[in-house]
Scaffold this motif. Sequence first.
Motif, PDB file in Angstrom:
ATOM      1  N   GLN A   1       0.827  -1.203   0.000  1.00 10.56           N
ATOM      2  CA  GLN A   1       0.000   0.000   0.000  1.00 10.56           C
ATOM      3  C   GLN A   1       0.863   1.255   0.000  1.00 10.56           C
ATOM      4  OE1 GLN A   1      -2.377  -0.871   3.452  1.00 10.56           O
ATOM      5  NE2 GLN A   1      -4.081  -1.706   2.264  1.00 10.56           N
ATOM      6  N   ALA A   2       1.957   1.235   0.775  1.00 15.33           N
ATOM      7  CA  ALA A   2       2.870   2.380   0.789  1.00 15.33           C
ATOM      8  C   ALA A   2       3.564   2.541  -0.556  1.00 15.33           C
ATOM      9  CB  ALA A   2       3.899   2.203   1.902  1.00 15.33           C
ATOM     10  N   SER A   3       3.917   1.409  -1.184  1.00 12.43           N
ATOM     11  CA  SER A   3       4.577   1.468  -2.484  1.00 12.43           C
ATOM     12  C   SER A   3       3.645   2.028  -3.556  1.00 12.43           C
ATOM     13  CB  SER A   3       5.055   0.069  -2.880  1.00 12.43           C
ATOM     14  OG  SER A   3       5.636   0.074  -4.170  1.00 12.43           O
ATOM     15  N   PHE A   4       2.410   1.571  -3.578  1.00 14.52           N
ATOM     16  CA  PHE A   4       1.449   2.058  -4.571  1.00 14.52           C
ATOM     17  C   PHE A   4       1.077   3.520  -4.319  1.00 14.52           C
ATOM     18  CE2 PHE A   4       0.802  -2.300  -5.892  1.00 14.52           C
ATOM     19  CZ  PHE A   4       0.381  -2.180  -7.211  1.00 14.52           C
ATOM     20  N   ALA A   5       1.090   3.938  -3.058  1.00 17.19           N
ATOM     21  CA  ALA A   5       0.746   5.326  -2.742  1.00 17.19           C
ATOM     22  C   ALA A   5       1.722   6.303  -3.401  1.00 17.19           C
ATOM     23  CB  ALA A   5       0.730   5.529  -1.231  1.00 17.19           C
ATOM     24  N   LEU A   6       2.976   5.866  -3.611  1.00 13.10           N
ATOM     25  CA  LEU A   6       3.951   6.725  -4.288  1.00 13.10           C
ATOM     26  C   LEU A   6       3.557   6.972  -5.737  1.00 13.10           C
ATOM     27  CD1 LEU A   6       7.262   5.184  -2.861  1.00 13.10           C
ATOM     28  CD2 LEU A   6       6.082   7.265  -2.120  1.00 13.10           C
TER      29      LEU A   6
ATOM     30  N   LEU B   1      -4.453   1.326  -2.682  1.00 13.02           N
ATOM     31  CA  LEU B   1      -4.555  -0.134  -2.771  1.00 13.02           C
ATOM     32  C   LEU B   1      -5.365  -0.656  -1.595  1.00 13.02           C
ATOM     33  CD1 LEU B   1      -3.702  -2.875  -4.022  1.00 13.02           C
ATOM     34  CD2 LEU B   1      -1.638  -2.755  -2.599  1.00 13.02           C
ATOM     35  N   GLU B   2      -6.283  -1.567  -1.894  1.00 13.29           N
ATOM     36  CA  GLU B   2      -7.146  -2.133  -0.846  1.00 13.29           C
ATOM     37  C   GLU B   2      -7.363  -3.616  -1.120  1.00 13.29           C
ATOM     38  OE1 GLU B   2     -11.656  -1.540   0.998  1.00 13.29           O
ATOM     39  OE2 GLU B   2     -10.754   0.013  -0.287  1.00 13.29           O
ATOM     40  N   PHE B   3      -7.333  -4.416  -0.057  1.00 11.48           N
ATOM     41  CA  PHE B   3      -7.584  -5.854  -0.146  1.00 11.48           C
ATOM     42  C   PHE B   3      -8.890  -6.169   0.578  1.00 11.48           C
ATOM     43  CE2 PHE B   3      -3.046  -5.423  -0.604  1.00 11.48           C
ATOM     44  CZ  PHE B   3      -2.655  -6.425  -1.479  1.00 11.48           C
ATOM     45  N   THR B   4      -9.747  -6.973  -0.034  1.00  7.69           N
ATOM     46  CA  THR B   4     -10.924  -7.455   0.684  1.00  7.69           C
ATOM     47  C   THR B   4     -10.509  -8.559   1.641  1.00  7.69           C
ATOM     48  OG1 THR B   4     -11.465  -9.159  -0.940  1.00  7.69           O
ATOM     49  CG2 THR B   4     -12.350  -6.931  -1.326  1.00  7.69           C
ATOM     50  N   SER B   5     -11.328  -8.793   2.658  1.00  2.00           N
ATOM     51  CA  SER B   5     -11.009  -9.855   3.625  1.00  2.00           C
ATOM     52  C   SER B   5     -10.988 -11.214   2.943  1.00  2.00           C
ATOM     53  CB  SER B   5     -12.026  -9.843   4.768  1.00  2.00           C
ATOM     54  OG  SER B   5     -13.349 -10.015   4.267  1.00  2.00           O
ATOM     55  N   GLU B   6     -11.853 -11.409   1.954  1.00  2.00           N
ATOM     56  CA  GLU B   6     -11.857 -12.680   1.209  1.00  2.00           C
ATOM     57  C   GLU B   6     -10.559 -12.858   0.439  1.00  2.00           C
ATOM     58  OE1 GLU B   6     -14.201 -10.429   1.033  1.00  2.00           O
ATOM     59  OE2 GLU B   6     -15.919 -11.363   2.051  1.00  2.00           O
ATOM     60  N   ALA B   7     -10.014 -11.769  -0.114  1.00  2.00           N
ATOM     61  CA  ALA B   7      -8.748 -11.853  -0.841  1.00  2.00           C
ATOM     62  C   ALA B   7      -7.608 -12.223   0.104  1.00  2.00           C
ATOM     63  CB  ALA B   7      -8.454 -10.534  -1.538  1.00  2.00           C
ATOM     64  N   ILE B   8      -7.596 -11.638   1.302  1.00  2.00           N
ATOM     65  CA  ILE B   8      -6.560 -11.956   2.292  1.00  2.00           C
ATOM     66  C   ILE B   8      -6.612 -13.437   2.645  1.00  2.00           C
ATOM     67  CG2 ILE B   8      -5.802 -11.558   4.660  1.00  2.00           C
ATOM     68  CD1 ILE B   8      -5.117  -9.250   2.879  1.00  2.00           C
ATOM     69  N   ASN B   9      -7.814 -13.965   2.866  1.00  2.00           N
ATOM     70  CA  ASN B   9      -7.964 -15.383   3.196  1.00  2.00           C
ATOM     71  C   ASN B   9      -7.512 -16.267   2.035  1.00  2.00           C
ATOM     72  OD1 ASN B   9      -9.039 -14.958   5.786  1.00  2.00           O
ATOM     73  ND2 ASN B   9     -11.104 -14.673   4.966  1.00  2.00           N
ATOM     74  N   ALA B  10      -7.801 -15.856   0.813  1.00  2.00           N
ATOM     75  CA  ALA B  10      -7.396 -16.641  -0.357  1.00  2.00           C
ATOM     76  C   ALA B  10      -5.884 -16.680  -0.493  1.00  2.00           C
ATOM     77  CB  ALA B  10      -8.032 -16.062  -1.619  1.00  2.00           C
TER      78      ALA B  10
ATOM     79  N   ILE C   1      -0.523   5.841 -15.615  1.00  2.00           N
ATOM     80  CA  ILE C   1      -1.892   6.357 -15.563  1.00  2.00           C
ATOM     81  C   ILE C   1      -1.926   7.572 -14.655  1.00  2.00           C
ATOM     82  CG2 ILE C   1      -4.281   5.829 -14.983  1.00  2.00           C
ATOM     83  CD1 ILE C   1      -3.710   2.931 -15.556  1.00  2.00           C
ATOM     84  N   SER C   2      -2.417   8.665 -15.175  1.00  2.00           N
ATOM     85  CA  SER C   2      -2.435   9.915 -14.414  1.00  2.00           C
ATOM     86  C   SER C   2      -3.674   9.996 -13.528  1.00  2.00           C
ATOM     87  CB  SER C   2      -2.400  11.113 -15.376  1.00  2.00           C
ATOM     88  OG  SER C   2      -3.546  11.086 -16.216  1.00  2.00           O
ATOM     89  N   GLY C   3      -3.629  10.929 -12.600  1.00  2.00           N
ATOM     90  CA  GLY C   3      -4.766  11.149 -11.719  1.00  2.00           C
ATOM     91  C   GLY C   3      -4.831  10.162 -10.577  1.00  2.00           C
ATOM     92  N   ALA C   4      -5.801  10.381  -9.691  1.00  2.00           N
ATOM     93  CA  ALA C   4      -5.986   9.489  -8.547  1.00  2.00           C
ATOM     94  C   ALA C   4      -6.525   8.151  -9.019  1.00  2.00           C
ATOM     95  CB  ALA C   4      -6.940  10.125  -7.540  1.00  2.00           C
ATOM     96  N   LYS C   5      -6.003   7.100  -8.422  1.00  2.00           N
ATOM     97  CA  LYS C   5      -6.381   5.750  -8.858  1.00  2.00           C
ATOM     98  C   LYS C   5      -6.691   4.904  -7.633  1.00  2.00           C
ATOM     99  CE  LYS C   5      -2.323   5.791 -10.711  1.00  2.00           C
ATOM    100  NZ  LYS C   5      -1.989   7.224 -10.816  1.00  2.00           N
ATOM    101  N   LYS C   6      -7.485   3.887  -7.830  1.00  2.00           N
ATOM    102  CA  LYS C   6      -7.804   2.955  -6.756  1.00  2.00           C
ATOM    103  C   LYS C   6      -7.735   1.540  -7.299  1.00  2.00           C
ATOM    104  CE  LYS C   6     -11.145   1.846  -3.139  1.00  2.00           C
ATOM    105  NZ  LYS C   6     -12.400   2.227  -2.464  1.00  2.00           N
ATOM    106  N   LEU C   7      -7.157   0.666  -6.505  1.00  2.00           N
ATOM    107  CA  LEU C   7      -7.020  -0.734  -6.893  1.00  2.00           C
ATOM    108  C   LEU C   7      -7.589  -1.594  -5.776  1.00  2.00           C
ATOM    109  CD1 LEU C   7      -5.993  -2.988  -8.702  1.00  2.00           C
ATOM    110  CD2 LEU C   7      -3.739  -2.723  -7.709  1.00  2.00           C
TER     111      LEU C   7
END
Length: 419
Positions: free
Chosen positions: A337-342, A347-356, A389-395
Amino acid sequence: MAKFKNGFSQSCSFCGKPAAATRRLIAGPNDIFICDQCIAVCQTVLDEEKTTPQPIQLSEVPTPKEFKEYLDQYVVGQDYAKKALSVAVYNHYKRMSLPTRTDRSNDDIQIEKSNILLMGPTGSGKTLLAKTLAQKLKVPFAIADATTLTEAGYVGEDVENVLLKLINAANGNIAAAERGIIFIDEIDKISRRSENVSITRDVSGEGVQQALLKIIEGTRASVPPQGGRKHPNQELIDIDTTNILFICGGAFVGLEKIVEARIHQHTMGFGADVDAFSDEQRCELLNQTNPDDLVKFGLIPELIGRFPVNVALKELTREDLVRILTEPRNAITKQFQASFALDNVELEFTSEAINAIADLACSQKTGARGLRSIVEKLLLDSMYEAPSISGAKKLLITQDMVHKKHNPAISLIGEQKTA
Protein backbone atom coordinates in the motif's frame (compact mmCIF):
# COMPACT_ATOMS: atom_id res chain seq x y z
CA MET A 1 35.22 32.92 9.70
CA ALA A 2 38.44 31.01 10.41
CA LYS A 3 41.28 31.81 8.02
CA PHE A 4 44.60 30.24 7.14
CA LYS A 5 47.64 32.26 8.23
CA ASN A 6 50.85 31.65 6.33
CA GLY A 7 52.75 34.50 7.99
CA PHE A 8 55.39 33.49 10.55
CA SER A 9 54.46 36.11 13.17
CA GLN A 10 51.74 33.97 14.76
CA SER A 11 52.13 30.66 16.65
CA CYS A 12 49.81 27.75 17.43
CA SER A 13 47.96 28.21 20.72
CA PHE A 14 48.15 24.44 21.34
CA CYS A 15 51.69 23.36 20.50
CA GLY A 16 53.29 26.82 20.57
CA LYS A 17 55.13 26.35 17.30
CA PRO A 18 55.17 29.25 14.84
CA ALA A 19 53.72 29.18 11.37
CA ALA A 20 56.01 27.89 8.65
CA ALA A 21 55.92 26.87 5.03
CA THR A 22 54.85 23.37 6.12
CA ARG A 23 52.72 24.46 9.07
CA ARG A 24 49.55 26.40 8.41
CA LEU A 25 47.60 28.20 11.12
CA ILE A 26 43.84 28.56 11.33
CA ALA A 27 42.61 31.65 13.14
CA GLY A 28 39.84 31.51 15.69
CA PRO A 29 38.17 34.17 17.87
CA ASN A 30 40.27 36.38 20.17
CA ASP A 31 43.50 35.75 18.27
CA ILE A 32 43.48 32.02 19.00
CA PHE A 33 45.29 29.89 16.40
CA ILE A 34 45.64 26.17 15.76
CA CYS A 35 47.98 24.54 13.27
CA ASP A 36 47.03 21.86 10.77
CA GLN A 37 49.20 19.28 12.55
CA CYS A 38 47.36 19.78 15.85
CA ILE A 39 44.09 19.46 13.96
CA ALA A 40 45.24 16.09 12.63
CA VAL A 41 46.13 14.97 16.19
CA CYS A 42 42.68 16.07 17.45
CA GLN A 43 40.97 14.17 14.64
CA THR A 44 42.91 11.04 15.56
CA VAL A 45 41.79 11.35 19.18
CA LEU A 46 38.16 11.78 18.13
CA ASP A 47 38.34 8.75 15.82
CA GLU A 48 39.79 6.63 18.64
CA GLU A 49 36.96 7.69 20.95
CA LYS A 50 34.41 6.63 18.35
CA THR A 51 35.91 3.15 18.10
CA THR A 52 36.57 2.69 21.82
CA PRO A 53 33.76 0.56 23.27
CA GLN A 54 31.80 2.29 26.00
CA PRO A 55 30.51 0.13 28.84
CA ILE A 56 26.89 -0.90 28.45
CA GLN A 57 24.59 0.46 31.14
CA LEU A 58 22.04 -2.05 32.36
CA SER A 59 19.45 0.73 32.44
CA GLU A 60 19.90 1.09 28.66
CA VAL A 61 19.05 -2.56 27.99
CA PRO A 62 15.31 -3.23 27.45
CA THR A 63 13.70 -5.63 29.90
CA PRO A 64 12.46 -9.03 28.65
CA LYS A 65 8.89 -7.70 28.69
CA GLU A 66 9.93 -4.73 26.55
CA PHE A 67 11.69 -7.08 24.14
CA LYS A 68 8.57 -9.24 23.93
CA GLU A 69 6.28 -6.25 23.35
CA TYR A 70 8.54 -5.02 20.55
CA LEU A 71 8.64 -8.45 18.92
CA ASP A 72 4.84 -8.63 19.08
CA GLN A 73 4.68 -5.59 16.81
CA TYR A 74 6.58 -7.36 14.03
CA VAL A 75 6.23 -11.12 14.57
CA VAL A 76 2.91 -12.95 14.69
CA GLY A 77 2.50 -15.93 17.01
CA GLN A 78 5.49 -17.87 18.42
CA ASP A 79 4.80 -16.54 21.94
CA TYR A 80 7.00 -19.09 23.70
CA ALA A 81 9.89 -18.50 21.30
CA LYS A 82 9.61 -14.73 21.72
CA LYS A 83 9.61 -15.04 25.50
CA ALA A 84 12.62 -17.37 25.52
CA LEU A 85 14.54 -15.15 23.09
CA SER A 86 13.73 -12.01 25.09
CA VAL A 87 15.11 -13.54 28.29
CA ALA A 88 18.21 -14.91 26.56
CA VAL A 89 19.08 -11.63 24.84
CA TYR A 90 18.46 -9.62 28.00
CA ASN A 91 20.76 -11.94 29.98
CA HIS A 92 23.43 -11.65 27.28
CA TYR A 93 23.55 -7.86 27.34
CA LYS A 94 23.16 -7.81 31.12
CA ARG A 95 26.32 -9.90 31.20
CA MET A 96 28.04 -7.32 29.00
CA SER A 97 27.12 -4.55 31.46
CA LEU A 98 29.43 -6.06 34.08
CA PRO A 99 32.68 -4.05 34.41
CA THR A 100 35.71 -5.61 32.76
CA ARG A 101 38.31 -6.51 35.33
CA THR A 102 41.88 -7.42 34.55
CA ASP A 103 42.58 -8.32 38.18
CA ARG A 104 39.77 -10.84 38.39
CA SER A 105 40.34 -13.23 41.26
CA ASN A 106 39.38 -16.88 41.39
CA ASP A 107 36.38 -16.01 43.57
CA ASP A 108 34.79 -13.71 40.98
CA ILE A 109 31.81 -15.14 39.14
CA GLN A 110 32.08 -15.10 35.36
CA ILE A 111 28.78 -15.24 33.49
CA GLU A 112 29.10 -17.35 30.35
CA LYS A 113 27.56 -16.38 27.04
CA SER A 114 24.21 -17.99 26.17
CA ASN A 115 23.95 -18.48 22.42
CA ILE A 116 20.57 -19.50 20.99
CA LEU A 117 19.48 -22.37 18.74
CA LEU A 118 16.16 -21.94 16.90
CA MET A 119 14.44 -25.04 15.51
CA GLY A 120 11.45 -24.67 13.23
CA PRO A 121 10.12 -25.22 9.71
CA THR A 122 10.89 -22.88 6.85
CA GLY A 123 8.96 -19.63 6.91
CA SER A 124 8.20 -19.81 10.63
CA GLY A 125 10.03 -16.57 11.48
CA LYS A 126 13.50 -17.60 12.68
CA THR A 127 15.37 -14.95 10.70
CA LEU A 128 12.75 -12.29 11.40
CA LEU A 129 12.99 -12.85 15.16
CA ALA A 130 16.76 -12.40 15.16
CA LYS A 131 16.63 -9.38 12.85
CA THR A 132 13.94 -7.67 14.95
CA LEU A 133 15.93 -8.19 18.15
CA ALA A 134 18.97 -6.53 16.57
CA GLN A 135 16.73 -3.70 15.38
CA LYS A 136 15.46 -3.13 18.91
CA LEU A 137 18.98 -3.12 20.35
CA LYS A 138 20.37 -0.93 17.52
CA VAL A 139 23.37 -3.22 17.12
CA PRO A 140 24.97 -4.53 13.90
CA PHE A 141 23.29 -7.65 12.55
CA ALA A 142 24.54 -10.13 9.96
CA ILE A 143 23.04 -13.23 8.36
CA ALA A 144 25.21 -16.11 7.19
CA ASP A 145 24.36 -19.39 5.48
CA ALA A 146 26.04 -22.41 7.01
CA THR A 147 25.81 -24.37 3.76
CA THR A 148 28.35 -22.08 2.05
CA LEU A 149 31.01 -22.65 4.71
CA THR A 150 33.81 -25.19 4.46
CA GLU A 151 36.72 -26.18 6.62
CA ALA A 152 39.75 -23.90 6.29
CA GLY A 153 41.93 -24.72 3.30
CA TYR A 154 39.15 -26.06 1.09
CA VAL A 155 37.09 -24.50 -1.66
CA GLY A 156 34.32 -22.37 -0.16
CA GLU A 157 34.09 -19.72 2.54
CA ASP A 158 36.08 -19.94 5.75
CA VAL A 159 34.07 -19.48 8.94
CA GLU A 160 35.83 -16.13 9.57
CA ASN A 161 33.85 -14.71 6.62
CA VAL A 162 30.81 -14.84 8.91
CA LEU A 163 32.55 -12.22 11.05
CA LEU A 164 33.37 -10.12 7.99
CA LYS A 165 29.64 -9.80 7.26
CA LEU A 166 29.15 -8.37 10.75
CA ILE A 167 32.08 -5.95 10.35
CA ASN A 168 30.59 -4.73 7.07
CA ALA A 169 27.19 -4.31 8.75
CA ALA A 170 28.94 -2.11 11.35
CA ASN A 171 30.53 -0.01 8.57
CA GLY A 172 33.97 -1.18 9.61
CA ASN A 173 33.56 -0.19 13.26
CA ILE A 174 35.20 -3.14 15.05
CA ALA A 175 34.01 -2.03 18.50
CA ALA A 176 30.40 -1.97 17.34
CA ALA A 177 30.78 -5.31 15.55
CA GLU A 178 32.10 -6.90 18.74
CA ARG A 179 28.68 -6.28 20.31
CA GLY A 180 26.57 -7.35 17.36
CA ILE A 181 24.39 -10.34 16.58
CA ILE A 182 25.12 -13.02 13.97
CA PHE A 183 22.37 -15.29 12.67
CA ILE A 184 23.65 -18.49 11.06
CA ASP A 185 20.90 -20.13 9.03
CA GLU A 186 20.65 -23.76 7.88
CA ILE A 187 22.82 -24.93 10.78
CA ASP A 188 21.17 -28.35 10.52
CA LYS A 189 22.57 -28.78 7.01
CA ILE A 190 26.12 -29.14 8.34
CA SER A 191 25.31 -32.20 10.46
CA ARG A 192 27.85 -34.96 10.09
CA ARG A 193 27.03 -38.00 8.03
CA SER A 194 26.78 -40.40 10.96
CA GLU A 195 26.80 -40.33 14.74
CA ASN A 196 30.24 -41.94 14.75
CA VAL A 197 33.39 -39.84 14.38
CA SER A 198 34.25 -39.49 10.69
CA ILE A 199 37.45 -41.19 9.50
CA THR A 200 37.45 -39.16 6.27
CA ARG A 201 37.42 -35.43 5.67
CA ASP A 202 33.91 -34.03 6.10
CA VAL A 203 34.92 -30.49 5.13
CA SER A 204 31.42 -29.03 4.80
CA GLY A 205 29.80 -30.82 7.75
CA GLU A 206 31.72 -31.87 10.84
CA GLY A 207 34.71 -29.80 9.69
CA VAL A 208 32.63 -26.61 9.71
CA GLN A 209 31.23 -27.43 13.14
CA GLN A 210 34.76 -27.80 14.48
CA ALA A 211 35.80 -24.51 12.88
CA LEU A 212 32.81 -22.66 14.37
CA LEU A 213 33.59 -23.72 17.94
CA LYS A 214 36.13 -21.04 18.81
CA ILE A 215 34.43 -18.02 17.27
CA ILE A 216 31.09 -18.95 18.86
CA GLU A 217 32.58 -19.48 22.31
CA GLY A 218 34.74 -16.34 22.17
CA THR A 219 38.20 -15.74 20.77
CA ARG A 220 40.30 -13.20 18.93
CA ALA A 221 39.82 -14.05 15.29
CA SER A 222 41.71 -12.80 12.23
CA VAL A 223 39.46 -11.92 9.32
CA PRO A 224 40.57 -11.29 5.70
CA PRO A 225 39.38 -7.75 4.87
CA GLN A 226 38.22 -8.76 1.38
CA GLY A 227 36.77 -12.12 2.38
CA GLY A 228 37.79 -15.38 0.77
CA ARG A 229 40.63 -17.53 2.02
CA LYS A 230 43.62 -16.39 4.06
CA HIS A 231 47.00 -15.97 2.40
CA PRO A 232 50.50 -15.55 3.84
CA ASN A 233 51.55 -11.94 4.53
CA GLN A 234 47.94 -10.79 4.14
CA GLU A 235 46.75 -7.93 6.31
CA LEU A 236 44.00 -9.24 8.60
CA ILE A 237 41.35 -7.62 10.79
CA ASP A 238 41.41 -8.68 14.45
CA ILE A 239 38.04 -8.99 16.19
CA ASP A 240 37.07 -10.33 19.62
CA THR A 241 33.99 -12.57 19.45
CA THR A 242 33.50 -12.86 23.23
CA ASN A 243 30.49 -10.53 23.29
CA ILE A 244 29.02 -11.38 19.89
CA LEU A 245 25.67 -13.16 20.28
CA PHE A 246 25.25 -16.10 17.92
CA ILE A 247 21.76 -17.24 16.97
CA CYS A 248 21.59 -20.35 14.81
CA GLY A 249 18.51 -21.62 13.05
CA GLY A 250 17.47 -24.67 11.10
CA ALA A 251 14.49 -26.80 10.17
CA PHE A 252 15.93 -29.97 11.80
CA VAL A 253 13.68 -32.23 9.77
CA GLY A 254 13.43 -35.62 11.46
CA LEU A 255 14.68 -34.50 14.87
CA GLU A 256 11.22 -34.94 16.36
CA LYS A 257 11.38 -38.65 15.44
CA ILE A 258 14.62 -39.01 17.40
CA VAL A 259 13.08 -37.28 20.43
CA GLU A 260 9.91 -39.38 20.19
CA ALA A 261 11.92 -42.60 19.98
CA ARG A 262 13.82 -41.67 23.14
CA ILE A 263 10.69 -40.70 25.07
CA HIS A 264 8.78 -43.84 24.08
CA GLN A 265 11.67 -46.29 24.08
CA HIS A 266 10.03 -48.31 26.85
CA THR A 267 6.55 -48.46 25.33
CA MET A 268 7.23 -51.69 23.36
CA GLY A 269 6.28 -50.11 20.05
CA PHE A 270 2.99 -48.61 21.20
CA GLY A 271 4.18 -45.02 20.81
CA ALA A 272 2.73 -42.41 18.50
CA ASP A 273 2.92 -42.78 14.74
CA VAL A 274 6.05 -40.73 13.98
CA ASP A 275 4.88 -40.08 10.43
CA ALA A 276 1.65 -38.46 11.61
CA PHE A 277 2.81 -35.74 14.00
CA SER A 278 0.61 -32.70 14.23
CA ASP A 279 2.36 -29.34 14.39
CA GLU A 280 1.57 -29.05 18.10
CA GLN A 281 3.09 -32.49 18.75
CA ARG A 282 6.17 -31.71 16.69
CA CYS A 283 6.78 -28.42 18.52
CA GLU A 284 6.22 -30.08 21.90
CA LEU A 285 8.72 -32.81 21.05
CA LEU A 286 11.34 -30.33 19.81
CA ASN A 287 11.02 -28.38 23.05
CA GLN A 288 12.01 -31.60 24.86
CA THR A 289 15.20 -31.97 22.82
CA ASN A 290 18.27 -32.83 24.84
CA PRO A 291 21.97 -32.87 23.79
CA ASP A 292 21.89 -36.61 23.04
CA ASP A 293 19.12 -36.09 20.49
CA LEU A 294 21.16 -33.41 18.72
CA VAL A 295 24.21 -35.69 18.71
CA LYS A 296 22.17 -38.41 17.04
CA PHE A 297 20.95 -35.83 14.53
CA GLY A 298 24.55 -35.05 13.58
CA LEU A 299 25.80 -32.10 15.64
CA ILE A 300 29.02 -32.57 17.57
CA PRO A 301 28.78 -32.39 21.39
CA GLU A 302 31.21 -29.45 21.60
CA LEU A 303 28.98 -27.30 19.39
CA ILE A 304 25.80 -28.33 21.22
CA GLY A 305 27.34 -27.21 24.51
CA ARG A 306 27.77 -23.70 23.16
CA PHE A 307 24.02 -23.33 22.57
CA PRO A 308 22.41 -23.70 25.99
CA VAL A 309 19.16 -22.04 24.84
CA ASN A 310 17.12 -24.25 22.47
CA VAL A 311 13.79 -22.92 21.21
CA ALA A 312 11.29 -24.67 18.93
CA LEU A 313 9.05 -22.66 16.60
CA LYS A 314 5.62 -23.76 15.47
CA GLU A 315 4.59 -24.07 11.86
CA LEU A 316 2.39 -21.10 11.00
CA THR A 317 -1.33 -21.81 10.69
CA ARG A 318 -3.71 -20.27 8.18
CA GLU A 319 -4.92 -17.84 10.86
CA ASP A 320 -1.32 -16.82 11.55
CA LEU A 321 -0.74 -16.12 7.87
CA VAL A 322 -3.85 -13.95 7.71
CA ARG A 323 -2.58 -11.94 10.67
CA ILE A 324 0.89 -11.65 9.12
CA LEU A 325 -0.65 -10.12 6.02
CA THR A 326 -2.42 -7.35 7.93
CA GLU A 327 -1.39 -6.87 11.59
CA PRO A 328 2.39 -6.29 12.03
CA ARG A 329 3.85 -2.81 11.62
CA ASN A 330 5.68 -4.04 8.52
CA ALA A 331 2.83 -6.23 7.24
CA ILE A 332 3.12 -7.22 3.59
CA THR A 333 -0.14 -5.52 2.58
CA LYS A 334 0.97 -2.31 4.31
CA GLN A 335 4.27 -2.40 2.41
CA PHE A 336 2.52 -2.68 -0.94
CA GLN A 337 0.00 0.00 0.00
CA ALA A 338 2.87 2.38 0.79
CA SER A 339 4.58 1.47 -2.48
CA PHE A 340 1.45 2.06 -4.57
CA ALA A 341 0.75 5.33 -2.74
CA LEU A 342 3.95 6.73 -4.29
CA ASP A 343 2.25 6.26 -7.68
CA ASN A 344 -0.93 7.92 -6.37
CA VAL A 345 -2.76 4.58 -6.15
CA GLU A 346 -4.99 3.62 -3.25
CA LEU A 347 -4.56 -0.13 -2.77
CA GLU A 348 -7.15 -2.13 -0.85
CA PHE A 349 -7.58 -5.85 -0.15
CA THR A 350 -10.92 -7.45 0.68
CA SER A 351 -11.01 -9.86 3.62
CA GLU A 352 -11.86 -12.68 1.21
CA ALA A 353 -8.75 -11.85 -0.84
CA ILE A 354 -6.56 -11.96 2.29
CA ASN A 355 -7.96 -15.38 3.20
CA ALA A 356 -7.40 -16.64 -0.36
CA ILE A 357 -3.74 -15.51 -0.27
CA ALA A 358 -3.26 -17.32 3.06
CA ASP A 359 -4.84 -20.47 1.59
CA LEU A 360 -2.39 -20.38 -1.32
CA ALA A 361 0.57 -20.05 1.03
CA CYS A 362 -0.72 -22.99 3.09
CA SER A 363 -1.09 -25.18 0.01
CA GLN A 364 2.45 -24.32 -1.10
CA LYS A 365 3.82 -25.04 2.42
CA THR A 366 6.18 -22.06 2.20
CA GLY A 367 5.07 -20.34 5.39
CA ALA A 368 5.30 -16.57 5.73
CA ARG A 369 8.13 -16.48 3.20
CA GLY A 370 5.75 -17.44 0.41
CA LEU A 371 3.26 -14.64 1.07
CA ARG A 372 5.34 -11.93 -0.57
CA SER A 373 5.89 -14.06 -3.66
CA ILE A 374 2.13 -14.60 -4.03
CA VAL A 375 1.32 -10.89 -3.64
CA GLU A 376 4.15 -9.88 -6.01
CA LYS A 377 2.76 -12.09 -8.78
CA LEU A 378 -0.78 -10.93 -8.04
CA LEU A 379 0.12 -7.24 -8.40
CA LEU A 380 2.67 -7.51 -11.21
CA ASP A 381 0.39 -6.16 -13.96
CA SER A 382 -0.88 -3.39 -11.70
CA MET A 383 2.65 -2.31 -10.78
CA TYR A 384 3.45 -2.25 -14.49
CA GLU A 385 0.45 -0.06 -15.40
CA ALA A 386 0.16 2.25 -12.38
CA PRO A 387 3.01 4.71 -13.19
CA SER A 388 1.59 5.31 -16.68
CA ILE A 389 -1.89 6.36 -15.56
CA SER A 390 -2.43 9.92 -14.41
CA GLY A 391 -4.77 11.15 -11.72
CA ALA A 392 -5.99 9.49 -8.55
CA LYS A 393 -6.38 5.75 -8.86
CA LYS A 394 -7.80 2.95 -6.76
CA LEU A 395 -7.02 -0.73 -6.89
CA LEU A 396 -9.28 -3.18 -5.10
CA ILE A 397 -8.01 -6.77 -4.80
CA THR A 398 -10.77 -9.37 -4.57
CA GLN A 399 -10.90 -13.12 -4.10
CA ASP A 400 -11.52 -13.70 -7.82
CA MET A 401 -8.34 -11.79 -8.65
CA VAL A 402 -6.32 -13.98 -6.31
CA HIS A 403 -7.70 -17.04 -8.10
CA LYS A 404 -6.83 -15.38 -11.44
CA LYS A 405 -10.43 -15.10 -12.60
CA HIS A 406 -9.96 -11.35 -13.13
CA ASN A 407 -6.90 -9.21 -13.86
CA PRO A 408 -6.23 -6.68 -11.06
CA ALA A 409 -4.89 -4.16 -13.58
CA ILE A 410 -8.36 -3.43 -14.98
CA SER A 411 -9.42 -1.89 -11.66
CA LEU A 412 -7.07 1.05 -12.11
CA ILE A 413 -9.07 4.22 -12.74
CA GLY A 414 -7.63 7.20 -14.57
CA GLU A 415 -6.63 8.57 -17.94
CA GLN A 416 -3.65 7.26 -19.87
CA LYS A 417 -0.78 9.73 -20.04
CA THR A 418 -0.30 11.20 -23.49
CA ALA A 419 3.08 11.83 -25.02
